[in-house]
Write a protein that holds these residues in place. Structure first.
Motif, PDB file in Angstrom:
ATOM      1  N   TYR A 263      -7.162  -3.608  -0.137  1.00  0.00           N
ATOM      2  CA  TYR A 263      -7.533  -4.627   0.853  1.00  0.00           C
ATOM      3  C   TYR A 263      -8.958  -4.406   1.347  1.00  0.00           C
ATOM      4  N   ILE A 264      -9.337  -3.156   1.543  1.00  0.00           N
ATOM      5  CA  ILE A 264     -10.719  -2.825   1.878  1.00  0.00           C
ATOM      6  C   ILE A 264     -11.400  -2.481   0.563  1.00  0.00           C
ATOM      7  N   ALA A 265     -12.215  -3.415   0.073  1.00  0.00           N
ATOM      8  CA  ALA A 265     -12.784  -3.271  -1.269  1.00  0.00           C
ATOM      9  C   ALA A 265     -13.694  -2.064  -1.359  1.00  0.00           C
ATOM     10  N   SER A 288      -8.675   2.160  -1.261  1.00  0.00           N
ATOM     11  CA  SER A 288      -7.422   2.919  -1.275  1.00  0.00           C
ATOM     12  C   SER A 288      -6.247   2.074  -1.762  1.00  0.00           C
ATOM     13  N   GLN A 289      -5.338   2.727  -2.470  1.00  0.00           N
ATOM     14  CA  GLN A 289      -4.090   2.080  -2.884  1.00  0.00           C
ATOM     15  C   GLN A 289      -3.043   2.118  -1.775  1.00  0.00           C
ATOM     16  N   ALA A 290      -3.382   2.723  -0.652  1.00  0.00           N
ATOM     17  CA  ALA A 290      -2.417   2.782   0.458  1.00  0.00           C
ATOM     18  C   ALA A 290      -2.160   1.391   1.034  1.00  0.00           C
ATOM     19  N   SER A 334       0.866  -8.572   1.226  1.00  0.00           N
ATOM     20  CA  SER A 334       0.228  -7.340   1.713  1.00  0.00           C
ATOM     21  C   SER A 334       1.200  -6.175   1.529  1.00  0.00           C
ATOM     22  N   ARG A 335       0.730  -5.149   0.814  1.00  0.00           N
ATOM     23  CA  ARG A 335       1.582  -3.995   0.518  1.00  0.00           C
ATOM     24  C   ARG A 335       1.032  -2.752   1.220  1.00  0.00           C
ATOM     25  N   LEU A 336       1.879  -2.074   1.959  1.00  0.00           N
ATOM     26  CA  LEU A 336       1.513  -0.835   2.643  1.00  0.00           C
ATOM     27  C   LEU A 336       2.440   0.266   2.132  1.00  0.00           C
ATOM     28  N   GLN A 337       1.851   1.292   1.537  1.00  0.00           N
ATOM     29  CA  GLN A 337       2.632   2.360   0.926  1.00  0.00           C
ATOM     30  C   GLN A 337       3.207   3.309   1.988  1.00  0.00           C
ATOM     31  N   PRO A 338       4.243   4.080   1.639  1.00  0.00           N
ATOM     32  CA  PRO A 338       4.779   5.066   2.590  1.00  0.00           C
ATOM     33  C   PRO A 338       3.665   5.992   3.075  1.00  0.00           C
ATOM     34  N   GLU A 399       7.621   1.250  -0.236  1.00  0.00           N
ATOM     35  CA  GLU A 399       6.563   0.327   0.174  1.00  0.00           C
ATOM     36  C   GLU A 399       7.082  -0.773   1.096  1.00  0.00           C
ATOM     37  N   ARG A 400       6.189  -1.203   1.986  1.00  0.00           N
ATOM     38  CA  ARG A 400       6.446  -2.370   2.843  1.00  0.00           C
ATOM     39  C   ARG A 400       5.603  -3.527   2.333  1.00  0.00           C
ATOM     40  N   ILE A 401       6.204  -4.694   2.115  1.00  0.00           N
ATOM     41  CA  ILE A 401       5.453  -5.876   1.676  1.00  0.00           C
ATOM     42  C   ILE A 401       5.817  -7.057   2.554  1.00  0.00           C
ATOM     43  N   VAL A 402       4.777  -7.748   3.031  1.00  0.00           N
ATOM     44  CA  VAL A 402       4.952  -8.977   3.807  1.00  0.00           C
ATOM     45  C   VAL A 402       4.062 -10.057   3.193  1.00  0.00           C
TER      46      VAL A 402
END
Length: 450
Positions: A263-265, A288-290, A334-338, A399-402
């Protein structure tokens, strides 16, 4: 002299200069400058030496010879412009700085100098275009005017350039205000007009809430609350009813291992995407892949990805989402990893809300907006004003995805929507015109006036 002997003589002159034999070096260089046509590198080196000893007129003559012999060498052209400006020949200096910028699209100094000289001679739009190109080429210029590591002269030059560019934006925005005044009464336009005065620092920002700090545009007097309840929107049930279709398309993307991008290129060609206007430091998430995303719309531009999510897009297109050229909407997974944490930050404006539809929600996830923390639920909508300080985290085990999209603030007026769309359209047209590497209007305006 043969080409080979010319190069050998020039190399010998350069060696003489390095070893302190200046008289001998200058004699060699003068012989080379006297050839027909003049050997441009020798003319340039002699011009630099002449300027250092205070002989600007001789330097100018030699630089004229160098640029006549090799007209497309940016370093020669830039130095010619520099000496012309030193001698008060500002008309010629402006054109040669602009010429330098065309030869070397990365030469920010040439753009700044040409832009200010064009502005001073009455060519405000051509000047603003060059100044805008400089900022697009080197975004850090926005902070350079207050950078104490730079010389006072450099800070002053950059500060003056940014002020001149701001004046252009004010002139451009006045066109929007005039057009809006022809369509709506004053009471319908007052908040938009105040928002523009705040944007251009003609009016002090009065925030609607102590935890609200939009980084770009503030609409004063608009209802300020971090969270908006679902009852405010008549389309919530329609989106939630489409959960199975949306989740099915997301599952297909995950099964196909579709690319979710940071998300942050990551930095590209020196551009730092990790700092926001207000100075929030996202460097921990840079590249980051986070925290990753799969965009269907980004900054108002539709992505090829939308073809992979036709049912999701059909639902989105049935909604009254905000639209503005090259700015809105944003529609993405939007994906946020653990272990991922999106640090506290502010959004860009308070006239639109951010909407989340929970899709994959493990335990241990949450989002704080203002002082209140809420938790996503699968298939349910959360709506909030991201101009409030907010952060999100995933303390779960997967992962959390919204799905994220946008909605106009419930208080917004039609006059304000029209004003914003005109504002962003003019802004987009201007920025496209000023993109580095595109043909400059300043070339058309050389030796003329606006």
């Amino acid at each position: 002299m043969s080409a080979e002997s010319v190069q050998q003589a020039f190399a010998a002159a350069e060696k003489d200069l390095r070893e302190g034999r200046q008289r001998q070096a200058e004699q060699r260089l003068q012989e080379l400058a006297a050839t027909q046509p003049p050997f441009a590198p020798a003319c340039f080196r002699l011009a630099m030496l002449a300027f250092r000893r205070g002989d600007a007129n001789s330097s100018l003559s030699l630089l004229d010879d160098a640029t006549a012999a090799e007209p497309n060498v940016a370093a020669y052209r830039y130095r010619l412009a520099f000496v012309q400006q030193h001698l008060g020949m500002n008309e010629k200096a402006a054109d040669n700085f602009a010429h330098t910028a065309r030869l070397d699209p990365e030469n920010v100094s040439a753009m700044l100098k040409a832009g200010m000289l064009y502005t001073a001679r009455g060519q405000a739009e051509a000047g603003a275009e060059l100044l805008q190109r400089a900022v697009l080429t080197e975004p850090a210029l926005d902070q350079a005017a207050t950078n104490t590591k730079m010389t006072p002269a450099a800070r002053q030059e950059i500060g003056s350039a940014l002020q001149a560019l701001n004046k252009h934006y004010k002139r451009m925005n006045q066109q929007v205000l005039d057009e809006l005044a022809g369509k709506y009464p004053a009471k319908e336009r007052d908040r938009f007009e105040r928002a523009m005065r705040i944007l251009y620092r003609e009016e002090k920002a009065e925030y609607n809430h102590p935890m609200q700090r939009p980084e770009f545009i503030l609409f004063p007097g608009m209802q300020a609350m971090p969270w908006f309840e679902r009852e405010k929107f008549d389309w919530v049930s329609r989106v939630e009813a489409a959960y199975d279709d949306i989740r099915g398309e997301l599952d297909a993307l995950l099964e196909e291992q579709a690319e979710f991008t940071p998300y942050i290129a990551a930095n590209v060609e020196g551009t730092d995407h990790s700092k926001t206007r207000a100075g929030t430091d996202f460097s921990s998430l840079l590249g980051s892949q986070a925290w990753t995303s799969f965009h269907m719309f980004k900054a108002g531009v539709i992505s090829e990805n939308y073809k992979r999510c036709p049912k999701t897009m059909a639902v989105m297109e049935s909604l009254p989402y905000p639209e503005a050229e090259d700015y809105m909407p944003e529609i993405f997974f939007s994906r946020l990893q653990p272990g991922g944490h999106i640090i506290p930050h502010y959004g860009q404006m308070n006239f639109r809300l951010t909407i989340h539809l929970g899709l994959i929600i493990p335990d241990g996830c949450g989002i704080r907006v203002g002082e209140e923390t809420r938790h996503w639920e699968t298939g349910k909508i959360l709506a909030f004003d991201d101009s409030f300080e907010h952060e999100a985290w995933n303390r779960g085990d997967h992962e959390r995805i919204v799905l994220i999209f946008e909605a106009w603030h419930p208080d917004i007026r039609q006059a304000e929507i029209d004003g914003l769309q005109m504002f962003f359209r003019k802004r987009a047209e201007w920025l496209r015109r000023c993109q580095p590497g595109s043909e400059s209007a300043s070339k058309e305006n050389e030796n003329g006036t606006d």
